[in-house]
Design a protein around this motif. Structure first.
Motif, PDB file in Angstrom:
ATOM      1  N   GLY A  96       0.757  -1.238   0.000  1.00  0.00           N
ATOM      2  CA  GLY A  96       0.000   0.000   0.000  1.00  0.00           C
ATOM      3  C   GLY A  96       0.789   1.289   0.000  1.00  0.00           C
ATOM      4  O   GLY A  96       0.435   2.240  -0.688  1.00  0.00           O
ATOM      5  N   SER A  97       1.856   1.368   0.764  1.00  0.00           N
ATOM      6  CA  SER A  97       2.614   2.617   0.873  1.00  0.00           C
ATOM      7  C   SER A  97       3.995   2.517   0.241  1.00  0.00           C
ATOM      8  O   SER A  97       4.866   3.330   0.532  1.00  0.00           O
ATOM      9  CB  SER A  97       2.752   3.005   2.353  1.00  0.00           C
ATOM     10  N   CYS A  98       4.193   1.536  -0.601  1.00  0.00           N
ATOM     11  CA  CYS A  98       5.507   1.361  -1.228  1.00  0.00           C
ATOM     12  C   CYS A  98       5.676   2.332  -2.402  1.00  0.00           C
ATOM     13  O   CYS A  98       4.795   2.424  -3.254  1.00  0.00           O
ATOM     14  CB  CYS A  98       5.674  -0.069  -1.733  1.00  0.00           C
ATOM     15  N   PRO A  99       6.811   3.034  -2.481  1.00  0.00           N
ATOM     16  CA  PRO A  99       7.064   3.956  -3.595  1.00  0.00           C
ATOM     17  C   PRO A  99       7.530   3.208  -4.846  1.00  0.00           C
ATOM     18  O   PRO A  99       8.630   3.413  -5.355  1.00  0.00           O
ATOM     19  CB  PRO A  99       8.164   4.859  -3.031  1.00  0.00           C
ATOM     20  N   LEU A 100       6.669   2.332  -5.348  1.00  0.00           N
ATOM     21  CA  LEU A 100       7.013   1.514  -6.500  1.00  0.00           C
ATOM     22  C   LEU A 100       6.382   2.097  -7.764  1.00  0.00           C
ATOM     23  O   LEU A 100       5.252   2.584  -7.731  1.00  0.00           O
ATOM     24  CB  LEU A 100       6.510   0.078  -6.311  1.00  0.00           C
ATOM     25  N   GLN A 101       7.085   2.025  -8.886  1.00  0.00           N
ATOM     26  CA  GLN A 101       6.552   2.507 -10.153  1.00  0.00           C
ATOM     27  C   GLN A 101       5.655   1.473 -10.819  1.00  0.00           C
ATOM     28  O   GLN A 101       4.781   1.823 -11.609  1.00  0.00           O
ATOM     29  CB  GLN A 101       7.700   2.887 -11.093  1.00  0.00           C
ATOM     30  N   TYR A 102       5.861   0.215 -10.501  1.00  0.00           N
ATOM     31  CA  TYR A 102       5.063  -0.844 -11.102  1.00  0.00           C
ATOM     32  C   TYR A 102       5.274  -2.128 -10.313  1.00  0.00           C
ATOM     33  O   TYR A 102       6.191  -2.247  -9.516  1.00  0.00           O
ATOM     34  CB  TYR A 102       5.456  -1.069 -12.566  1.00  0.00           C
ATOM     35  N   LEU A 103       4.398  -3.107 -10.553  1.00  0.00           N
ATOM     36  CA  LEU A 103       4.556  -4.447 -10.013  1.00  0.00           C
ATOM     37  C   LEU A 103       5.110  -5.351 -11.109  1.00  0.00           C
ATOM     38  O   LEU A 103       4.793  -5.156 -12.280  1.00  0.00           O
ATOM     39  CB  LEU A 103       3.221  -4.985  -9.508  1.00  0.00           C
ATOM     40  N   PRO A 104       5.920  -6.322 -10.758  1.00  0.00           N
ATOM     41  CA  PRO A 104       6.563  -7.158 -11.772  1.00  0.00           C
ATOM     42  C   PRO A 104       5.585  -8.107 -12.473  1.00  0.00           C
ATOM     43  O   PRO A 104       4.512  -8.405 -11.954  1.00  0.00           O
ATOM     44  CB  PRO A 104       7.610  -7.939 -10.969  1.00  0.00           C
ATOM     45  N   HIS A 105       5.979  -8.569 -13.641  1.00  0.00           N
ATOM     46  CA  HIS A 105       5.196  -9.567 -14.382  1.00  0.00           C
ATOM     47  C   HIS A 105       5.063 -10.845 -13.557  1.00  0.00           C
ATOM     48  O   HIS A 105       5.904 -11.152 -12.719  1.00  0.00           O
ATOM     49  CB  HIS A 105       5.892  -9.904 -15.700  1.00  0.00           C
ATOM     50  N   GLY A 106       4.003 -11.570 -13.813  1.00  0.00           N
ATOM     51  CA  GLY A 106       3.814 -12.856 -13.163  1.00  0.00           C
ATOM     52  C   GLY A 106       2.827 -12.826 -12.013  1.00  0.00           C
ATOM     53  O   GLY A 106       2.625 -13.831 -11.332  1.00  0.00           O
ATOM     54  N   LEU A 107       2.203 -11.680 -11.783  1.00  0.00           N
ATOM     55  CA  LEU A 107       1.264 -11.557 -10.672  1.00  0.00           C
ATOM     56  C   LEU A 107       0.107 -12.549 -10.800  1.00  0.00           C
ATOM     57  O   LEU A 107      -0.448 -13.004  -9.799  1.00  0.00           O
ATOM     58  CB  LEU A 107       0.714 -10.123 -10.614  1.00  0.00           C
ATOM     59  N   GLU A 108      -0.236 -12.897 -12.025  1.00  0.00           N
ATOM     60  CA  GLU A 108      -1.340 -13.822 -12.249  1.00  0.00           C
ATOM     61  C   GLU A 108      -1.060 -15.222 -11.710  1.00  0.00           C
ATOM     62  O   GLU A 108      -1.978 -16.041 -11.584  1.00  0.00           O
ATOM     63  CB  GLU A 108      -1.657 -13.910 -13.741  1.00  0.00           C
ATOM     64  N   LYS A 109       0.193 -15.501 -11.337  1.00  0.00           N
ATOM     65  CA  LYS A 109       0.540 -16.801 -10.764  1.00  0.00           C
ATOM     66  C   LYS A 109       0.020 -16.961  -9.337  1.00  0.00           C
ATOM     67  O   LYS A 109      -0.093 -18.076  -8.837  1.00  0.00           O
ATOM     68  CB  LYS A 109       2.053 -16.992 -10.771  1.00  0.00           C
TER      69      LYS A 109
END
Length: 385
Positions: free
Chosen positions: A176-189
């Motif tokens: 929730g509060s992470c300063p991330l620009q995106y989440l990595p591929h593979g989340l659908e796993k």
């Protein structure tokens, strides 16, 4: 606390209830038996947000925890780590090497405000809950070795390794509060994921970022907190992604103060989940609500929160009245905060929402016929006057 119960295996989902939903139900039962005291609860449905224990109940609980080898305490009442510990709160004055002797540890929370690195995870293979809420961390690739991990909370993570998608048993992922620009591929796993916070909609040009259509694989998702910004892109084949998440009950969208027209156009084209019960829209810098916020698409909505936005028109009944055969909103709770441009007649709103029984209002200066001053935070409850 409910997450700890789930991670420890004390609660398991049954029928149509998830373990987390049952946990909140059990917490309410403890409150009714005077074993837990409520500090703060949500207004419209009474869900407990924070609680505390009476000193005598706490002493009894600590003794039971010792007897069951759930956790141990020293003479000053501070928690200490033993070989049999299953739950532990790590603070900045403790030695990370001590964790090497804790092979039975199932739940770990780092209560340190200083940056830390994740220690050798070989000694933590039994972990089901890992909570880094209070510290800054870069998550290494070794996280993938925690195959039993069910709950991962990373509130200030500065870097997320793609190997996180190897944690196949995750049911809660909080970024929730992470300063991330995106989440990595593979989340659908992560097919067992029930709650996802911090999902960011990436652009098509971002070859490393996770797109919205990755959510299609998360059929068990009940809670989704996502953000959209000027760089986000939602393609035509992704417009109906949310509508296919049939179990999704809670949706929170943070528009991150974006004023570009294409942002509102993207949100307009989305189709909401069919059984949505709670909707949160924050930092939305456009005058008109997304087109799907109406009774036709949100017939099961129980709670609506609009916060810190530039919305001026609140016409959520015009389209729905024509398509709903006389039915009305089933909203029980409403939150309107920091909406200075919102033009709304409270009496008209109550006609559109006949079973509304709780509302929080703050900084809505153009709200007419509201029984309290518009320049101060107020809580309205049905029949309180």
């Amino acid at each position: 606390m409910v997450h700890w119960w789930v991670g420890e295996g004390l609660i398991r989902g049954r029928d149509n209830w998830t373990a987390t939903e049952l946990g909140f139900d059990y917490l309410s039962e403890l409150v009714s038996r005077c074993l837990v005291e409520v500090v703060h609860r949500r207004g419209y449905d009474g869900r407990v947000y924070s609680c505390k224990m009476h000193d005598l109940v706490r002493d009894m609980t600590i003794q039971i925890a010792k007897d069951e080898a759930f956790c141990s305490f020293d003479e000053q009442g501070r928690q200490k780590l033993t070989q049999d510990s299953r739950w532990f709160g790590f603070t900045s004055d403790m030695d990370p090497k001590s964790l090497k002797k804790s092979s039975r540890l199932r739940a770990l929370i780092l209560q340190s405000s200083t940056p830390v690195s994740l220690w050798n995870v070989k000694s933590l293979m039994s972990l089901r809950v890992l909570d880094f809420s209070y510290c800054t961390i870069e998550l290494p690739s070794s996280i993938q070795k925690l195959r039993n991990l069910q709950i991962l909370v990373l509130r200030r993570c500065t870097k997320l390794h793609p190997s996180i998608t190897s944690l196949k048993k995750l049911i809660i992922l909080d970024l929730g509060s992470c300063p991330l620009q995106y989440l990595p591929h593979g989340l659908e796993k992560l097919i067992y994921l029930q709650e996802l916070s911090g999902f960011r909609v990436a652009s098509q040009s971002n070859t490393q970022g996770c797109r919205l259509n990755a959510l299609l694989g998360l059929k068990q998702l009940r809670v989704l907190r996502m953000s959209i910004n000027n760089e986000s892109e939602i393609s035509e084949d992704e417009w109906n992604v949310l509508s296919q998440l049939e179990k999704l009950k809670v949706l929170a969208i943070d528009a991150e103060d974006c004023k570009e027209k294409h942002v509102s156009q993207m949100l307009d084209r989305l189709l909401p989940p069919p059984s949505l019960q709670e909707l949160y829209l924050r930092r939305y810098r456009h005058e008109i609500l997304p087109k799907w916020i109406n009774l036709k698409h949100l017939s099961s909505l129980q709670y609506l929160c609009l916060e810190d936005g530039d919305i001026s028109n609140f016409e959520i009944s015009s389209e729905s009245d024509q398509d709903s055969n006389g039915t009305t909103w089933v909203l029980e709770g409403l939150c309107l905060k920091f909406m200075p441009n919102l033009i709304l007649d409270w009496n008209v709103l109550l006609k559109d929402m006949p079973i509304l029984r709780y509302a929080e209002v703050s900084r809505c200066f153009n709200l007419k016929n509201f029984p309290y001053p518009s320049d101060k935070p107020a809580v309205w409850k049905k029949n309180q006057d």
